[in-house]
Structure formats: C-alpha cells, structure tokens
Scaffold this active site. Structure first.
Site, PDB file in Angstrom:
ATOM      1  N   SER A 197      58.426  39.070  66.624  1.00 51.31           N
ATOM      2  CA  SER A 197      58.763  37.873  66.695  1.00 51.31           C
ATOM      3  C   SER A 197      60.187  37.733  66.173  1.00 51.31           C
ATOM      4  O   SER A 197      60.660  38.520  65.650  1.00 51.31           O
ATOM      5  CB  SER A 197      57.791  37.033  66.167  1.00 51.31           C
ATOM      6  OG  SER A 197      57.763  37.425  64.736  1.00 51.31           O
ATOM      7  N   GLN A 198      60.748  36.580  66.455  1.00 50.48           N
ATOM      8  CA  GLN A 198      62.182  36.487  66.094  1.00 50.48           C
ATOM      9  C   GLN A 198      62.012  36.058  64.403  1.00 50.48           C
ATOM     10  O   GLN A 198      63.131  36.591  63.734  1.00 50.48           O
ATOM     11  CB  GLN A 198      62.609  34.917  66.858  1.00 50.48           C
ATOM     12  CG  GLN A 198      64.082  34.877  66.572  1.00 50.48           C
ATOM     13  CD  GLN A 198      64.986  36.007  67.042  1.00 50.48           C
ATOM     14  OE1 GLN A 198      64.994  36.252  67.952  1.00 50.48           O
ATOM     15  NE2 GLN A 198      65.832  36.137  66.016  1.00 50.48           N
TER      16      GLN A 198
END
Length: 649
Positions: free
Chosen positions: A251-252
């Site tokens: 994920s970011q």
C-alpha cells in the site's frame, strides 16, 4: 461432509477426543553395575553399554562389532542415552527394520549407510533425554497444535472441526462437549470481513437455523439447494478503492513509512483511496452495528496495518480484546463475495477421514519424527563466557566539541574545493587550528597528513595553488604509513614490498608526498610552476619529489608544439578528404531537378530578387552529396522567405 451444527446424534455419542501425540520419555536406564574388583575383568568392560563385562578379549571385540554397541555409540553422540540389549531388541522389532549380522567383521561395511544409522535417525527424536521431574504436560506444549481438532469414532471414523470455532479459553478435553452443545437448535450468526489490495468484502451470515425456522420449512418443497439450508447470507457488501501500486505491491502508506512520502500524482490518488476505503468500511460497520453485536463469531482477514481499520479508533464497533474475534485458519484469496462463501463453507464443514487405530498411531509417530529437534542444553560445568563490553567513547568537553566541529567544516571545504568560504574561515580560525602544516587529527578518519595532501588528491587546482603560494604549505611532509593495508599493499598505489623493487624504491615509495597524490596533470603543474618561481622555499626536487620546474617559457613552448601538431593533423585530414573526392564516382543530383521545378513555379520577380535560377546546376557540380544537400536546403529556405515576404506586402 456434514455440517458442524447438524451432526448425527448417534455419531456424536461414539466420538471421543483424539489424544495429542506426546513425546514420551524413554524408560530409565539401568544403574551402572560396579565391575568386579579383579583387574583382569575391569579391563574387559564396555563403558558405553552400561558397564557390561566380558570374560575374554574375543567376546569384547565381538561386542564392539555388534549392532547394539554401535547403536549406543551413535545415540550417545546424538545426545541420547544408551539402552540395554532387551530394550534395543524392542526398538528393532517396533521399527521393523532388518539389521545386518552382529558378528560381521567385513571392512567394507559403511557405518553411515547401514541399518543401525537408519535406526538412530528414526528414533533419535523419540529418545531425547528428559528430566525426572518432567510430566506429560511439559512435553505437550512443545508440539505445535494443528488448526483442526480431531475426534475419533471406533473403529475407523474421524471428524475434524477447526479449533477457532470453539471458545478461545476452552481446553482440548472440552471440545467434544462443546461440539455436542453446538447441535442445539439455536440461531447463530457470524460476521466475516476481508480486505487486501484495496478490495473489501463483508457479510453477516446465519450458520445455524432455529427450531421455528425448521418447522416452517418442513412442508415446503423446493429445488435442491446449491448450499446447505443452515447457511443464509443476511447482509453482504463489496467495494474496491485504488490503494496499491500496480505490479509493485504494498500500500502507499507502507511505502511512505519505509521510503518517505512520495509526491507523484499516483501517490496522492492512492492516499485518497486508502482514506476513502477506511471511511467506507467504518461507515459500513456502523450501519451493521446491531447485527455485529448479535454475532457469535467475527472473522477478520487483514494485514497488520489494515486491521486497524476495524479496531482501535474512536467509537469502534469491534473492540481489540473482543473474545469473538478470529482469523481464518487457512489461506484465502482476493476478497470477493464468492471467496467469503468458500471460506464459510470451509469453516462450517466437518472433515471426515477413515483411518484405523494402527494407521493413526503410525501417523503420530511419523509426525513426531518430523518435528525439528531442539538444541541440546549446554553442559552444566560449562560457564557462559562473560560478555565483552565495548569501550564507550570518552565524553567531550565543549571546547573539544567546538574544535571537532571546526575541523569537520575545514575538511569539508577543502575536499569539495570551496575556496572562497575557506579563505574567510581560515582568516578567522587558521591560527587557532595550528597553521597550514598542522597534522590532521586521527579521529577525523582522514588518511592524509595535511590539508595540501587532501586538496592535491581531490584534484582542486585553485585550492592547491592558494595553499602553496599564499599560505606556503609544506610540500615535503610525507604521507602517513597508515595507507599500507594489512596485506602490505598501499591503498593508493602498488605494493611497496614487491620482490622486484629495490630497497631505495621501497623507501621512496613509503615517503610519498603531496605531489605523488596528485592525480590531475593541472595540479601537478601547480607544484612544478611554484618550484620554478620559488625554488628557495622548499627542497622541491628532493624531499618534495617534484620531478622538474615549469616556467612560463616552457608552457608557451609546450602550447606552440600542441598548435603545430594540431595544424598538421588538420592538413592531413584535408588531404585525405580531397583524395576521397577525386576517386569518388560522380552521382546524378536528383535533388537539383526538384529545386529547379520549384523555382520555375515562382514568380519572375521572386527569381530576379534571389538572383534567378541561372547557374544553379553549375553551382553544385563537383560538390559532395552532403554539401550539395546543404546548398539545396539554403536555396529552399531563401525561396520560402521570399514567398512569405511577398504575402506580407
């Protein structure tokens, strides 16, 4: 396979909990019998096989070649204890191995591949030494629990149910009573949630039907259902947000925590997607709050970071220490509605196998043998070595910290060639540091002795000239011998201890100076030029190791030689090109015809203003194709300018 909430009553009455395989301690060895007092019998005893004695040497030699003796030796080396001969016979019969003859004296027998070695490998995990005060419970916790609890019904039926379905604080002995209690006609609901890669799937399902619902459906006729009647989906929801980088995973937010916040447009979209996914899930939990409170189990599949979406926030519907929380005890795929249904069927289906008791016993023994063997405890007599404490660096005073900061700034400016800031700094702090020829402190980690050596090696021409001429830095200071590494090789050059080198060469190599560190010719010229202008300052050609002086006349002469050499090279290039043009075959100029047609279309006024088209063919004859194309491009450009000028009028 049967549903765990609808098992037959006759089967439940015959079930019993399968005992976990335990590591049983071996029988205590027989006490060592003291040998007879006679010296002859004492020398004919085997210290490995519990002190057994022999009447003659031949019997002792035969015993040393026997399988029993070899097994005790290998078992003792593996950390086990020796066994007596009857116990050894029991082990052989239990494993059903065919051992070689005990009286074999062939030298070709391989100890690493015989049956005794196989017997040790199979039983070494069962024959581990156990303390006398250990009990079965102390061995049981060493065996990892499988996710499925098994029940046995004689003679050859086993039922398996996932342990996570039972209450978290229940013991394995109480699983059977809890399995019977699950057959009560009570309406049970579960909540299942999955999230990964921006995908989310959630559902509230009914896994057990009440008596009233069963009576209502008794008289109804319907088609054969694709899923059991006990399971019914009450609520479900799936959605997706853009949160992960394509083909890169993660994920970011995880990437930001590891490498820092990215500033790309995609990173901004992924952060927005994570926030939107978090809000959507929490809003859905708030909407399903009443149904979640009535659920018997709550199953969550999420990573450590995504698990915080469901727990540990203000007004959270599900609390972190809720006893109903469970994780899926098997691998799952992408969160979708069909995946939730597959996981639900997997959880609510009882696993059925048909093994006899002998087969189950063999499986337990194989499982115990496959467990990793723990490391043997260290001997009691061996004392742990005291830990070596690293000496702590001495605490510096404020004056020492200020001095170190000045040296750090000074070396940074010299190594980076920042001459103007260095001049200002040196006017203010030079005298306090000890002058230009002061030795660089060892704590800086610098392998050079003076600032001149640092500037010369880094190739800073202006700084080297400023140090030599303005500050009169000493070029005769040798480079420290710390440049020699552990193998006797110099890190900056060739090995000084080369057998082909003479004694003078080795000594001169060790006495390298700032000039020897200069890797750029312009920096070496600075030393030679300064030696020519100020020969009386230092021993340039001796201790400073400068080969020769460089005067202004010598530089001009060198530049003139370069110009002459370049001019000769240019003339040779022209002659070669002229010869190539003479021998090159003439080629028809196809571009000229196009240009002539375009110029013919132009107006007469334009042609007269540009000089007309007469002589166009003669002007390009004798030129190379490249030159001819360049001329044609210029003509076309003039024609285009003329047309634009005529339109402007």
């Amino acid at each position: 396979m049967a549903h765990i909430f609808a098992l037959p009553h006759n089967l439940l009455d015959d079930l019993r909990v399968r005992a976990l395989p335990t590591l049983q301690p071996p029988p205590p060895p027989q006490p060592l019998q003291p040998p007879p007092s006679s010296s002859s019998s004492t020398s004919l005893a085997c210290n490995v096989c519990l002190g057994i004695t022999f009447t003659n040497v031949d019997d002792l030699r035969a015993h040393a070649r026997s399988d029993w003796h070899r097994y005790n030796v290998k078992s003792k080396l593996a950390g086990g204890k020796p066994v007596d001969e009857p116990r050894f016979a029991q082990l052989v019969n239990a494993l059903d191995d065919s051992l070689s003859g005990s009286a074999s004296s062939s030298d070709e027998d391989d100890d690493d591949s015989d049956a005794v070695n196989a017997l040790v490998n199979k039983t070494k995990k069962l024959l581990k030494p156990v303390a006398e005060d250990d009990d079965d419970d102390s061995h049981r916790h060493k065996i990892p629990l499988m996710p499925i609890a098994w029940f046995h019904s004689p003679p050859s039926t086993q039922i398996g149910i996932y342990r996570s379905i039972f209450p978290s604080n229940s013991e394995p002995d109480a699983y059977l009573d809890q399995a019977k209690a699950m057959q009560s006609k009570e309406r049970r609901t579960w909540a299942l949630f999955m999230t990964a890669g921006g995908h989310f799937a959630g559902a509230i399902v009914r896994v057990s039907r009440s008596e009233e619902e069963e009576k209502e459906n008794e008289g109804k006729k319907k088609k054969q259902p694709t899923k059991p009647d006990n399971i019914q989906v009450l609520r479900h929801k799936t959605f997706h947000r853009y949160t992960t980088r394509r083909k890169q995973g993660g994920s970011q937010s995880v990437n930001d925590n590891a490498k820092g916040a990215a500033t790309s447009a995609g990173a901004t979209l992924r952060r927005y997607g994570e926030q939107a996914l978090r809000d959507d899930i929490r809003n859905l939990l708030a909407e399903w709050a009443e149904d979640i409170d009535a659920c018997e189990r709550i199953w969550i599949r999420a990573s450590v970071s995504n698990r915080r979406i469901f727990l540990d926030y203000e007004d959270a519907i599900i609390h972190k220490r809720d006893e109903r929380l469970r994780t899926f005890p098997f691998p799952t795929r992408r969160p979708t509605q069909s995946e939730l249904q597959r996981c639900l069927l997997e959880l609510t289906r009882a696993k059925v196998t048909h093994f006899t008791e002998d087969e189950l016993k063999a499986q337990d023994e194989a499982y115990l043998a496959s467990l990793p063997r723990p490391k043997p405890p260290p001997p009691v007599s061996q004392k742990p070595e005291p830990e070596k404490h690293k000496p702590k660096p001495p605490k510096l005073t404020k004056e020492e910290e200020a001095l170190r900061e000045k040296w750090t700034r000074l070396l940074d400016m010299v190594s980076k060639g920042r001459l103007d800031p260095l001049k200002t700094f040196w006017e203010r702090e030079g005298d306090g540091l000890g002058g230009v020829n002061v030795t660089i402190p060892e704590w800086t980690g610098e392998k050079k002795a003076t600032l001149l050596q640092v500037a010369a090696q880094d190739g800073h021409e202006d700084m080297t000239q400023w140090l030599l001429e303005d500050l009169r830095a000493d070029p005769t200071i040798p480079v420290p011998n710390s440049q020699i590494d552990g193998d006797g090789n110099n890190k900056e050059g060739s090995p000084p201890d080369d057998a082909a080198a003479t004694t003078d060469q080795r000594s001169s190599f060790h006495k390298r100076t700032a000039y020897d560190l200069a890797r750029v010719k312009a920096v070496r010229d600075v030393f030679r030029r300064c030696a020519g202008v100020h020969p009386e300052w230092w021993d340039w050609f001796g201790a400073a190791r400068v080969p020769s002086a460089l005067s202004k006349e010598m530089e001009e002469e060198r530049d003139d030689k370069k110009k002459i050499r370049r001019k000769g090279l240019k003339e040779k290039v022209r002659e070669r090109e002229a010869k190539e043009r003479e021998h090159a075959p003439p080629s028809p100029p196809p571009v000229v015809e196009v240009v002539e047609k375009e110029e013919a279309r132009n107006s007469s006024s334009t042609a007269r203003r540009l000089g007309g088209t007469s002589g166009a063919i003669d002007a390009v004859e004798g030129l190379s194709p490249e030159m001819r194309a360049r001329v044609e491009r210029e003509r076309r450009a003039r024609a285009a300018e003329a047309r634009l000028g005529a339109r402007g009028r």
